[in-house]
Design an enzyme around this catalytic site. Structure first.
Site, mmCIF file in Angstrom:
data_model
loop_
_atom_site.group_PDB
_atom_site.id
_atom_site.type_symbol
_atom_site.label_atom_id
_atom_site.label_comp_id
_atom_site.label_asym_id
_atom_site.label_seq_id
_atom_site.Cartn_x
_atom_site.Cartn_y
_atom_site.Cartn_z
ATOM 1 N N CYS A 10 0.780 -1.233 0.000
ATOM 2 C CA CYS A 10 0.000 0.000 0.000
ATOM 3 C C CYS A 10 0.818 1.293 0.000
ATOM 4 O O CYS A 10 0.476 2.215 -0.748
ATOM 5 C CB CYS A 10 -1.050 -0.003 1.112
ATOM 6 N N ARG A 14 7.094 -11.068 5.555
ATOM 7 C CA ARG A 14 6.604 -10.733 6.884
ATOM 8 C C ARG A 14 7.266 -11.663 7.888
ATOM 9 O O ARG A 14 7.218 -12.884 7.729
ATOM 10 C CB ARG A 14 5.072 -10.911 6.956
ATOM 11 N N HIS A 27 -5.182 -2.040 -4.677
ATOM 12 C CA HIS A 27 -5.713 -0.908 -3.912
ATOM 13 C C HIS A 27 -6.574 -0.071 -4.823
ATOM 14 O O HIS A 27 -6.206 0.193 -5.965
ATOM 15 C CB HIS A 27 -4.569 -0.080 -3.324
ATOM 16 N N HIS A 37 -8.204 -1.570 0.460
ATOM 17 C CA HIS A 37 -7.279 -2.699 0.278
ATOM 18 C C HIS A 37 -8.151 -3.914 -0.010
ATOM 19 O O HIS A 37 -9.129 -4.123 0.691
ATOM 20 C CB HIS A 37 -6.492 -3.015 1.551
ATOM 21 N N ASP A 84 -3.005 -8.713 -4.620
ATOM 22 C CA ASP A 84 -3.269 -7.478 -3.904
ATOM 23 C C ASP A 84 -3.689 -6.374 -4.877
ATOM 24 O O ASP A 84 -3.195 -6.314 -5.996
ATOM 25 C CB ASP A 84 -1.965 -7.069 -3.190
ATOM 26 N N GLN A 130 0.517 -11.780 -2.882
ATOM 27 C CA GLN A 130 -0.930 -11.644 -2.783
ATOM 28 C C GLN A 130 -1.498 -11.226 -4.136
ATOM 29 O O GLN A 130 -0.799 -10.621 -4.939
ATOM 30 C CB GLN A 130 -1.302 -10.551 -1.774
ATOM 31 N N LYS A 184 -13.759 -3.651 7.880
ATOM 32 C CA LYS A 184 -13.360 -4.586 6.836
ATOM 33 C C LYS A 184 -14.280 -5.795 6.789
ATOM 34 O O LYS A 184 -15.004 -6.071 7.744
ATOM 35 C CB LYS A 184 -11.925 -5.054 7.065
#
Length: 586
Positions: free
Chosen positions: A284, A313, A335, A461, A333, A331, A415
């Site tokens: 992000c 991570r 945004h 996200h 992922d 991911q 979320k």
RNA sequence: GCCAACGUAGCUCAGUGGUAGAGCAGCUCAUUCGUAAUGAGCAGGUCGUGAGUUCAAUCCUCACCGUUGGCUCCA
């Protein structure tokens, strides 16, 4: 016997209630047995859980497997004695006096209003008594089947700031048969373990040289790439753009994004030339920089930026597990930068895409969880009010079942998480969509509105798979490693019966390859039976057997991995059939 | 991170205070076979790593690394 018939005739709710009471009763019997053998052990809590029960004990050494055996024998005596469960009520304060030496029971009672009545439950003719909310069988003998499964340390109330208690897990059932079925089911589920299948199917492996970081072999990489290709098709349809961003960033970025303060325990840092860099755990902040790299107009919004960048991570050593929790991950992922008004439309369209994707993999047992505002949060109450209403209305009108969790939202926004169970029924968070009111503030993101004013966008996200590694893990367990044709690492294997068929087989292989089908020719000098067995074990969807008859007629004898033999078909027919099936994802 | 168990050949696993075995996989040779294992031979291991105890450690002790199960489905 009468009991079993009776159990069968109960409604599902009554059956659940019966099992809960029996399991909770078993927890009492367990607690009695433990206190008999370990007189210093203190009672805490012992609830029924799915498929069983546990009891947490304080002030005692860890239980050994040997201890469990002894405890189980002690329980048997208590159950054979078939004594009555007797509940008695007292005032809360009276109860406090009784349990005064047990700080855990005291804490429980202190959480109960002073004017409320509380209950104790005893059995074994009063020889054992425990403060207890209630819900038991009539007699200890009503516990028809039980087994202690394991012992483990567990923190009081799950908080590692608290003392560690010793927990014993057990299972209990209305009949020996029901218990047998359950234990068999667990055994079967263990065969579907993605770590075992990953090895057996040559998909990936782990090595201590990179803890909790999978090495994907060619076959595993095919599956992962297929997952990515599919999501890119969806992105085409749902109008996303893909971006690529750096891997390591100067710590200044993480300071600005807030990760340094809130997430640094989970980050890897590198010192180079006396400057400190952080390896990205999330995309992000980089996307926020991209947004910021240009002045933005409301006409551009929403911007949907997808990123398949690798993330790292530093998960705590005790929590990593196979592919389902790793330290190095990718991911699906993305945004979304949009106006506050666009949130509803964006999330609605995302959930539609997610359901479409999960259906393609045959998942039908996932669940949604809506997490609402926590105490510590950023953003105005007005924003939270509106956002929560939007999410709640979306979920309500979608007809999808979900649970709402008060206080579980991130500090930066509410979320919706999507959980998929693995073979053993353990839930893993995969999909997620999170509103973020914080990031736009921290990066001072703006757009020019229609009226020329400068406005703050919202960041969403979102991911469907979540970590591709985790998703692959649950997918492998869901499918028992039997990938549908479109995901199968090897889609077909050509099996020559004798050496003299090899040339024809290789020609066949070339034709399938040219059509984009993943095919292998097994020209080893094994017997045909062995080649078929090999293909079966590798769960390859199709085996194309070629002998004299096939070479003569220019056809293929097609065997499926389910053991079915299809009518002989030409190479062209087979190619067309496979391509159709691949396109259908069937 | 905490509690516990485990770590022996590529994989699955035996095994013992006197420096290790099996099956499968691999390699070689023979076999050319019609829908889940052809046969024979060969090769393969600093027994997770490092210390310690011992005449001697894969085995006992300690530390570390890794893996697995568990760490609020609350009286």
């Amino acid at each position: 016997m009468a009991d079993r018939v009776k159990f069968k005739d109960l409604s599902p709710e009554e059956q659940q209630d019966h099992r809960d009471r029996m399991r909770h009763s078993a927890a009492h019997v367990l607690a009695e047995a433990v206190t008999k053998i370990f007189p210093d052990a203190q009672l805490t809590i012992g609830p029924p859980i799915e498929d069983g029960f546990y009891y947490d004990f304080a002030n005692t050494e860890p239980f050994t497997p040997d201890d469990l055996m002894k405890i189980e024998l002690e329980m048997r005596d208590s159950i054979r004695a078939n004594t009555e469960f007797v509940e008695r009520e007292t005032s809360r304060d009276e109860a406090l006096d009784i349990v005064i030496d047990n700080p855990y029971k005291v804490e429980i009672l202190e959480g109960i209003p002073a004017d409320e009545r509380v209950t104790f439950c005893s059995h074994s003719e009063g020889a054992f008594e425990d403060l207890c909310r209630g819900g038991h069988m009539t007699r200890t003998g009503d516990i028809k089947a039980y087994k202690l499964l394991s012992a483990a340390g567990a923190y009081w109330r799950g908080d590692e700031e608290n003392a560690m208690l010793q927990r014993i897990y057990g299972t209990a059932w209305e009949s020996r048969d029901a218990q047998k079925t359950y234990l068999k089911k667990i055994e079967e589920a263990e065969k579907r373990d993605h770590r075992k299948l990953g090895r057996a199917l040559d998909l990936f492996f782990f090595d201590p040289i990179a803890p909790a970081s999978p090495f994907f072999m060619p076959k595993g990489t095919v599956v992962l790439n297929s997952l990515i290709t599919y999501v890119k098709e969806l992105y085409e349809k749902y109008d996303y753009d893909e971006v690529m961003t750096p891997q390591i960033f100067n710590t200044d970025l993480w300071e600005k994004s807030g990760h340094l303060q809130a997430y640094s325990e989970n980050m890897f840092f590198i010192d180079v030339d006396e400057r400190q860099f952080g390896v990205k755990p999330m995309n992000c902040p980089a996307h926020a920089m991209m947004y910021q790299s240009n002045s933005r107009s409301y006409r551009e919004l929403p911007l949907r930026w997808a990123d398949f960048g690798r993330l790292h991570r530093n998960e705590r050593s005790g929590v990593t597990a196979g592919l389902t929790r790793v330290r190095s991950l990718v991911q699906d992922d993305a945004h979304i930068f949009c106006t506050f008004e666009q949130i509803g439309q964006e999330i609605s369209s995302f959930l539609k895409m997610l359901n479409e994707a999960y259906a393609a993999f045959g998942f039908d047992n996932y669940r949604f969880e809506l997490s609402l505002r926590p105490d510590k949060r950023v953003g105005s109450d007005e924003m939270w009010d509106k956002a929560e209403v939007v999410l709640t209305e979306l979920l309500d009108s979608s007809g999808m079942e979900y649970t709402a969790e008060a206080g579980e939202g991130a500090f930066y926004g509410p979320k919706i998480d999507v959980f998929i169970p693995d073979a053993l029924g353990r839930d893993w968070q995969c999909g997620t969509v999170q509103l973020d009111f914080s990031l736009p503030e921290r990066f001072d993101l703006e757009y020019a509105a229609e009226d020329g004013s400068r406005q703050r966008p919202v960041v969403v996200h979102r991911a469907m798979y979540g970590s591709l590694e985790r998703f692959l893990g649950v997918l492998i367990e869901h499918l028992s490693g039997v990938f549908p044709l479109w995901l199968a690492p090897v889609q077909a294997v050509v099996v020559p019966i004798a050496d003299r068929h090899n040339d024809f087989c290789h020609e066949v292989g070339v034709k399938f390859k040219a059509a984009g089908i993943r095919i292998k020719v097994d020209d080893s000098n094994d017997r045909m039976n062995a080649k078929i067995r090999q293909a079966q074990l590798q769960k390859i969807p199709y085996m194309l057997v070629v002998g004299d008859r096939e070479v003569e007629a220019g056809t293929l004898a097609v065997r499926t991995r389910t053991g079915e033999n299809l009518d002989p078909m030409s190479v062209d027919e087979a190619v067309a059939k496979f391509l159709e099936q691949i396109a259908d994802k069937s």
